[in-house]
Design a protein around this motif. Structure first.
Motif, PDB file in Angstrom:
ATOM      1  N   ALA A 171     -48.452   8.213 -19.899  1.00  0.00           N
ATOM      2  CA  ALA A 171     -48.785   7.887 -21.422  1.00  0.00           C
ATOM      3  C   ALA A 171     -47.847   6.435 -21.988  1.00  0.00           C
ATOM      4  O   ALA A 171     -48.667   5.697 -22.560  1.00  0.00           O
ATOM      5  CB  ALA A 171     -48.125   9.024 -22.166  1.00  0.00           C
ATOM      6  N   GLU A 238     -55.749   6.308 -25.660  1.00  0.00           N
ATOM      7  CA  GLU A 238     -54.288   5.680 -25.888  1.00  0.00           C
ATOM      8  C   GLU A 238     -54.170   6.697 -27.281  1.00  0.00           C
ATOM      9  O   GLU A 238     -52.811   7.274 -27.264  1.00  0.00           O
ATOM     10  CB  GLU A 238     -54.065   4.540 -26.205  1.00  0.00           C
ATOM     11  CG  GLU A 238     -52.594   4.317 -26.150  1.00  0.00           C
ATOM     12  CD  GLU A 238     -52.437   2.661 -26.395  1.00  0.00           C
ATOM     13  OE1 GLU A 238     -51.285   2.245 -25.934  1.00  0.00           O
ATOM     14  OE2 GLU A 238     -53.196   1.830 -26.769  1.00  0.00           O
ATOM     15  N   ASN A 242     -51.278   9.463 -27.237  1.00  0.00           N
ATOM     16  CA  ASN A 242     -50.003   9.421 -27.874  1.00  0.00           C
ATOM     17  C   ASN A 242     -49.962   9.608 -29.050  1.00  0.00           C
ATOM     18  O   ASN A 242     -49.298   8.963 -30.152  1.00  0.00           O
ATOM     19  CB  ASN A 242     -49.525   7.671 -27.806  1.00  0.00           C
ATOM     20  CG  ASN A 242     -49.366   7.343 -26.142  1.00  0.00           C
ATOM     21  OD1 ASN A 242     -49.130   8.163 -25.359  1.00  0.00           O
ATOM     22  ND2 ASN A 242     -49.668   6.135 -25.811  1.00  0.00           N
TER      23      ASN A 242
END
Length: 249
Positions: A171, A238, A242
């Motif tokens: 991540a 992303e 996240n």
């Protein structure tokens, strides 16, 4: 897949004709350009995917491998990041021909005589070096307490990496890994110099027959489209992976 490519091809030809590009030239080479895009995508997806499988052991070896394995991993990364991808491609493609008899005896010449296979191998080794450095940095950026906490729960070091360290490191390294993917899309044009008919290979062929610089404009536009698609997909990925960080802020 062929029906999909035909549909995309028809749309591509219509779009290029609409914005005023050379319709005769587009009619001759437009679909070949799409074939070149498909070869480029295969080349990038295979090399980046296989490179990722190789990058994790390299990254962990740098951290956990002791002097011998850490030194070997560093040497691998140092060589492939410190030398031009073009030189590496020549070394594998033309260098393999110097060992044709030996490769034939061990049954590997069928692989190395194919330019596409040599390009995939070279790009895999190259991107693995860059990805391993990205992942090593991501792992080392994690707090030491992550490993200590995992071991306190009874996890072995291997399981701690698998269940705790690797997911978090992935991540963290997602953005630079996306940049590496974009760089590989653009660097894949090097494959054309060893007769792989990727997007740039088809562009060079079209120019050698037409002497019309417009074909390079098409190539630039298609590379830009691929990069923009990857950028947008990576942004979504992303945000999803996240999202806990965004909430905490």
């Amino acid at each position: 897949m062929q029906a999909f490519l035909d549909l995309v091809g028809a749309g591509f030809l219509s779009l290029m004709g609409f914005i005023g590009l050379n319709s005769e030239l587009m009619g001759r080479y437009g679909l070949r350009f799409l074939d070149g895009v498909w070869v480029t995508l295969q080349l990038v997806i295979l090399s980046v995917g296989l490179g990722a499988l190789l990058a994790w052991p390299l990254a962990i070896a740098r951290i956990e491998g002791g002097k011998l394995l850490a030194g070997a991993s560093f040497g691998y990364s140092y060589f492939f990041r410190g030398t031009p991808l073009l030189a590496q491609t020549f070394l594998i493609y033309y260098g393999a021909g110097q060992f044709r008899e030996a490769l034939t005896e061990v049954g590997l010449w069928w692989f190395f005589r194919d330019a596409f296979n040599c390009a995939v191998l070279t790009f895999t080794l190259n991107t693995a070096a860059y990805q391993s450095e990205i992942l090593r940095g991501a792992i080392q950026s994690l707090p030491v307490g992550q490993m200590e906490g995992a071991q306190a729960l009874g996890l072995t070091r291997v399981l701690a990496y698998r269940k705790v360290i690797v997911p978090q490191a992935f991540a963290i390294g997602l953005r630079p890994l996306g940049n590496e993917l974009i760089l590989m899309i653009k660097s894949s044009a090097i494959a054309s110099v060893i007769t792989v008919y990727d997007l740039m290979g088809v562009t060079r062929l079209a120019f050698s027959r037409s002497y019309d610089m417009e074909v390079y404009l098409w190539a630039a536009a298609l590379y830009l489209i691929m990069v923009e698609i990857v950028r947008r997909v990576w942004d979504v990925l992303e945000r999803r992976l996240n999202r806990h960080l965004l909430v905490s802020r």
